[in-house]
Design a protein around this motif. Structure first.
Motif, PDB file in Angstrom:
ATOM      1  N   LEU A 202      -2.778  -3.294  10.927  1.00 44.36           N
ATOM      2  CA  LEU A 202      -3.065  -2.590   9.665  1.00 44.36           C
ATOM      3  C   LEU A 202      -4.465  -2.973   9.201  1.00 44.36           C
ATOM      4  CD1 LEU A 202       0.253  -3.062   7.662  1.00 44.36           C
ATOM      5  CD2 LEU A 202      -0.576  -0.978   8.730  1.00 44.36           C
ATOM      6  N   SER A 203      -5.039  -2.151   8.317  1.00 43.97           N
ATOM      7  CA  SER A 203      -6.360  -2.541   7.829  1.00 43.97           C
ATOM      8  C   SER A 203      -6.357  -2.669   6.311  1.00 43.97           C
ATOM      9  CB  SER A 203      -7.411  -1.538   8.271  1.00 43.97           C
ATOM     10  OG  SER A 203      -7.034  -0.284   7.791  1.00 43.97           O
ATOM     11  N   ILE A 204      -7.369  -3.370   5.823  1.00 43.27           N
ATOM     12  CA  ILE A 204      -7.429  -3.655   4.383  1.00 43.27           C
ATOM     13  C   ILE A 204      -7.841  -2.399   3.621  1.00 43.27           C
ATOM     14  CG2 ILE A 204      -8.619  -5.042   2.639  1.00 43.27           C
ATOM     15  CD1 ILE A 204      -9.001  -7.158   4.761  1.00 43.27           C
ATOM     16  N   PRO A 205      -7.090  -1.996   2.601  1.00 40.87           N
ATOM     17  CA  PRO A 205      -7.493  -0.817   1.841  1.00 40.87           C
ATOM     18  C   PRO A 205      -8.806  -1.065   1.107  1.00 40.87           C
ATOM     19  CG  PRO A 205      -5.595  -1.891   0.816  1.00 40.87           C
ATOM     20  CD  PRO A 205      -5.895  -2.637   2.065  1.00 40.87           C
ATOM     21  N   GLU A 206      -9.601  -0.014   0.973  1.00 40.42           N
ATOM     22  CA  GLU A 206     -10.927  -0.218   0.360  1.00 40.42           C
ATOM     23  C   GLU A 206     -10.856  -0.288  -1.149  1.00 40.42           C
ATOM     24  OE1 GLU A 206     -14.266   1.603   1.668  1.00 40.42           O
ATOM     25  OE2 GLU A 206     -13.814   1.232   3.779  1.00 40.42           O
ATOM     26  N   GLY A 207     -11.614  -1.194  -1.660  1.00 32.16           N
ATOM     27  CA  GLY A 207     -11.822  -1.248  -3.113  1.00 32.16           C
ATOM     28  C   GLY A 207     -10.573  -1.530  -3.925  1.00 32.16           C
ATOM     29  N   ALA A 208      -9.458  -1.862  -3.234  1.00 30.09           N
ATOM     30  CA  ALA A 208      -8.234  -2.091  -4.002  1.00 30.09           C
ATOM     31  C   ALA A 208      -8.138  -3.553  -4.420  1.00 30.09           C
ATOM     32  CB  ALA A 208      -7.028  -1.730  -3.152  1.00 30.09           C
ATOM     33  N   GLY A 209      -7.334  -3.803  -5.420  1.00 32.19           N
ATOM     34  CA  GLY A 209      -7.025  -5.180  -5.813  1.00 32.19           C
ATOM     35  C   GLY A 209      -7.984  -5.753  -6.833  1.00 32.19           C
TER      36      GLY A 209
ATOM     37  N   LEU B  90      -8.133 -15.951   1.485  1.00 33.81           N
ATOM     38  CA  LEU B  90      -7.961 -14.694   2.228  1.00 33.81           C
ATOM     39  C   LEU B  90      -8.458 -13.519   1.388  1.00 33.81           C
ATOM     40  CD1 LEU B  90      -4.410 -15.429   3.636  1.00 33.81           C
ATOM     41  CD2 LEU B  90      -6.521 -15.239   4.958  1.00 33.81           C
ATOM     42  N   PRO B  91      -8.791 -12.401   2.042  1.00 35.54           N
ATOM     43  CA  PRO B  91      -9.308 -11.267   1.257  1.00 35.54           C
ATOM     44  C   PRO B  91      -8.235 -10.686   0.357  1.00 35.54           C
ATOM     45  CG  PRO B  91      -9.044 -10.648   3.545  1.00 35.54           C
ATOM     46  CD  PRO B  91      -8.767 -12.114   3.470  1.00 35.54           C
ATOM     47  N   PHE B  92      -8.633 -10.495  -0.839  1.00 35.91           N
ATOM     48  CA  PHE B  92      -7.715 -10.177  -1.888  1.00 35.91           C
ATOM     49  C   PHE B  92      -7.151  -8.763  -1.839  1.00 35.91           C
ATOM     50  CE2 PHE B  92      -6.485  -9.681  -6.109  1.00 35.91           C
ATOM     51  CZ  PHE B  92      -5.686 -10.790  -6.168  1.00 35.91           C
ATOM     52  N   ALA B  93      -7.982  -7.843  -1.337  1.00 36.99           N
ATOM     53  CA  ALA B  93      -7.608  -6.427  -1.396  1.00 36.99           C
ATOM     54  C   ALA B  93      -6.337  -6.128  -0.604  1.00 36.99           C
ATOM     55  CB  ALA B  93      -8.757  -5.575  -0.875  1.00 36.99           C
ATOM     56  N   ALA B  94      -6.016  -6.985   0.397  1.00 37.45           N
ATOM     57  CA  ALA B  94      -4.838  -6.709   1.212  1.00 37.45           C
ATOM     58  C   ALA B  94      -3.545  -6.800   0.399  1.00 37.45           C
ATOM     59  CB  ALA B  94      -4.788  -7.689   2.384  1.00 37.45           C
ATOM     60  N   VAL B  95      -3.618  -7.463  -0.757  1.00 35.55           N
ATOM     61  CA  VAL B  95      -2.419  -7.573  -1.600  1.00 35.55           C
ATOM     62  C   VAL B  95      -1.940  -6.188  -2.025  1.00 35.55           C
ATOM     63  CG1 VAL B  95      -1.536  -8.480  -3.775  1.00 35.55           C
ATOM     64  CG2 VAL B  95      -3.080  -9.841  -2.420  1.00 35.55           C
ATOM     65  N   ALA B  96      -2.876  -5.256  -2.126  1.00 31.28           N
ATOM     66  CA  ALA B  96      -2.507  -3.899  -2.556  1.00 31.28           C
ATOM     67  C   ALA B  96      -1.501  -3.275  -1.592  1.00 31.28           C
ATOM     68  CB  ALA B  96      -3.755  -3.031  -2.652  1.00 31.28           C
ATOM     69  N   LEU B  97      -1.578  -3.656  -0.317  1.00 31.05           N
ATOM     70  CA  LEU B  97      -0.616  -3.115   0.655  1.00 31.05           C
ATOM     71  C   LEU B  97       0.796  -3.576   0.302  1.00 31.05           C
ATOM     72  CD1 LEU B  97      -2.366  -3.723   4.100  1.00 31.05           C
ATOM     73  CD2 LEU B  97      -1.790  -1.520   3.087  1.00 31.05           C
ATOM     74  N   VAL B  98       0.914  -4.880   0.006  1.00 32.54           N
ATOM     75  CA  VAL B  98       2.227  -5.430  -0.339  1.00 32.54           C
ATOM     76  C   VAL B  98       2.715  -4.819  -1.653  1.00 32.54           C
ATOM     77  CG1 VAL B  98       3.534  -7.554  -0.715  1.00 32.54           C
ATOM     78  CG2 VAL B  98       1.543  -7.584   0.779  1.00 32.54           C
ATOM     79  N   ALA B  99       1.773  -4.598  -2.576  1.00 30.92           N
ATOM     80  CA  ALA B  99       2.159  -4.075  -3.893  1.00 30.92           C
ATOM     81  C   ALA B  99       2.908  -2.744  -3.767  1.00 30.92           C
ATOM     82  CB  ALA B  99       0.923  -3.914  -4.770  1.00 30.92           C
TER      83      ALA B  99
END
Ligand code: ASP
Length: 420
Positions: free
Chosen positions: A113-120, A370-379
């Motif tokens: 999976l990849s990190i969503p842009e600009g999220a978080g 760790l990069p924060f934006a990946a939390v948006a995926l879990v959210a």
């Protein structure tokens, strides 16, 4: 007077086992949520009504049961129970986060999976520990009750309970009488609240239907598919953790069938409400049915609902590995140990309300660098994970309560095996 036919309909409803009503509501709600989709959210107020009814009972039940509980067992025994309960909660949380980390390291969710842009957004700073500790002592108990600050209410109730116990030992007959009178008053309050809990549980199937339908309609299957591995890891880990509780209970000589047949109502309530705090009135009622003395459960359960979050710890462990995989980072042993520490502290600091674990996950992620934006995926699927982890949180509290009661003289009066 209600006509005969409507009365018999109502009576039949009341006699139908509660857990079956819960199960039917859960299945119907899940089907309605998935088939009807977002329009089903019109039923949201029915779910909110259930949550509010439960929340309404939290402060009174903590206050009434704890005052009676503490005054009946005395400061020395209470102190011992308190230390054991805290020790149990910390150990099981460490086990939970380790289980979450290990399963996730074995299954490796998130790879590809990849990190969503600009999220978080960056998490807010946690308040200093000294402030958190000081806040346990309420400046104004009425304000603490009005704000639903459970730790502060616990503190106040413990102080009043100890004072009543001291009055009970006094040489003055007047003080002893007053202590008795006050205790009886709080005892009566407890009985009244338990009766209200029974009433609220009769409404629960409607609330369950609405809550589950709305959660599934809002999350949708499409959000779940790419995160199926993480969901599997969290649900599988929680199944293991519940297996661990069963083992501990069995080691302490508990009848597992009896325990779980009494715990199933709070477990189901936690699953759908996603709130350990909201489930508290139902858990206290279950502990009472298990024959556990108020002297233990009146303290261990509200404390557990506030600080003991094994399911949340497990979820933090698993999700940190998930986020590291998404970011393509290999976690070092030092980082993993850091996650265990932060995860346990975060689970202690997590409020027993829906979605609180996600905020704690954000803290653990930024701690691990760790990069924060990946939390948006879990959210996106947090509600689905929250259901299981809250159920685990509540089961952990009940397990600790049952085990500690067993180790204290006179704190457990097991019901007849058939009573389950
Ligand atoms: N909803 C959980 C609870 O009430 C906390 C969390 O979000 O993990 O126990």
């Amino acid at each position: 007077m209600a006509p005969e036919s409507s009365r018999s309909w109502w009576r039949r409803y009341l006699e139908f086992p509660l857990i079956w009503k819960f199960a039917i509501a859960l299945v119907l709600g899940a089907v309605a949520g998935l088939v009807v989709g977002p329009p089903i959210t019109v039923v949201e107020p029915l779910g909110d009504l259930f949550l509010r009814l439960l929340q309404m009972l939290i402060v009174p039940i903590v206050l009434f049961t704890l005052v009676v509980g503490v005054s009946s067992i005395g400061p020395a025994q209470f102190g011992r129970v308190g230390v054991k309960v805290l020790g149990f909660y910390v150990v099981t949380s460490v086990v939970a986060i380790t289980v979450g980390l290990f399963i996730a390291l074995a299954v490796q969710p998130g790879a590809g999976l990849s990190i969503p842009e600009g999220a978080g957004e960056e998490p807010e700073e946690a308040p200093p520990v000294s402030e958190t500790l000081l806040n346990i002592v309420p400046e104004n108990p009425i304000e603490a009750m009005a704000e639903g600050n459970v730790l502060a209410v616990i503190f106040f109730a413990v102080v009043v309970g100890i004072a009543l116990g001291v009055m009970q030992q006094s040489d003055s007959e007047r003080l002893r009488e007053l202590s008795q009178l006050t205790r009886r008053l709080f005892e009566a309050g407890t009985e009244v609240i338990f009766l209200v809990v029974r009433g609220v549980l009769e409404y629960a199937p409607i609330g369950i239907f609405a809550l589950i339908a709305v959660t599934l309609a809002e999350t949708g299957v499409s959000a779940l598919v790419p995160l199926a591995k993480l969901t599997g890891v969290v649900y599988g880990g929680i199944a293991l953790q519940i297996g661990f509780y069963a083992l501990v209970l069995a080691l302490f000589g508990a009848n597992l069938w009896q325990f779980f047949s009494m715990a199933k109502e709070p477990m189901a309530t936690a699953f759908v409400t996603r709130s350990s705090g909201g489930t508290l009135p139902v858990s206290e009622q279950a502990a009472e049915k298990m024959g556990i003395n108020e002297g233990v459960y009146s303290f261990s359960l509200p404390l557990g609902a506030t600080v003991n979050m094994d399911g949340t710890a497990l979820y933090v462990g698993a999700s940190v590995v998930f986020v590291a995989n998404v970011a393509g980072v290999d976690l070092s042993l030092g980082q993993l140990l850091g996650v265990v520490l932060v995860g346990v502290l975060a689970s202690i600091g997590t409020a027993g309300v829906p979605g609180a674990g996600l905020i704690m996950l954000s803290l653990a992620i930024s701690q691990a660098g760790l990069p924060f934006a990946a939390v948006a995926l879990v959210a996106g699927i947090d509600a689905i994970l929250d259901m299981a982890r809250t159920m685990c949180n509540v089961t952990g509290d009940l397990t600790g309560t049952r085990v500690i009661a067993q180790t204290e003289e006179g704190m457990l009066e097991e019901p007849e095996a058939s009573a389950a």
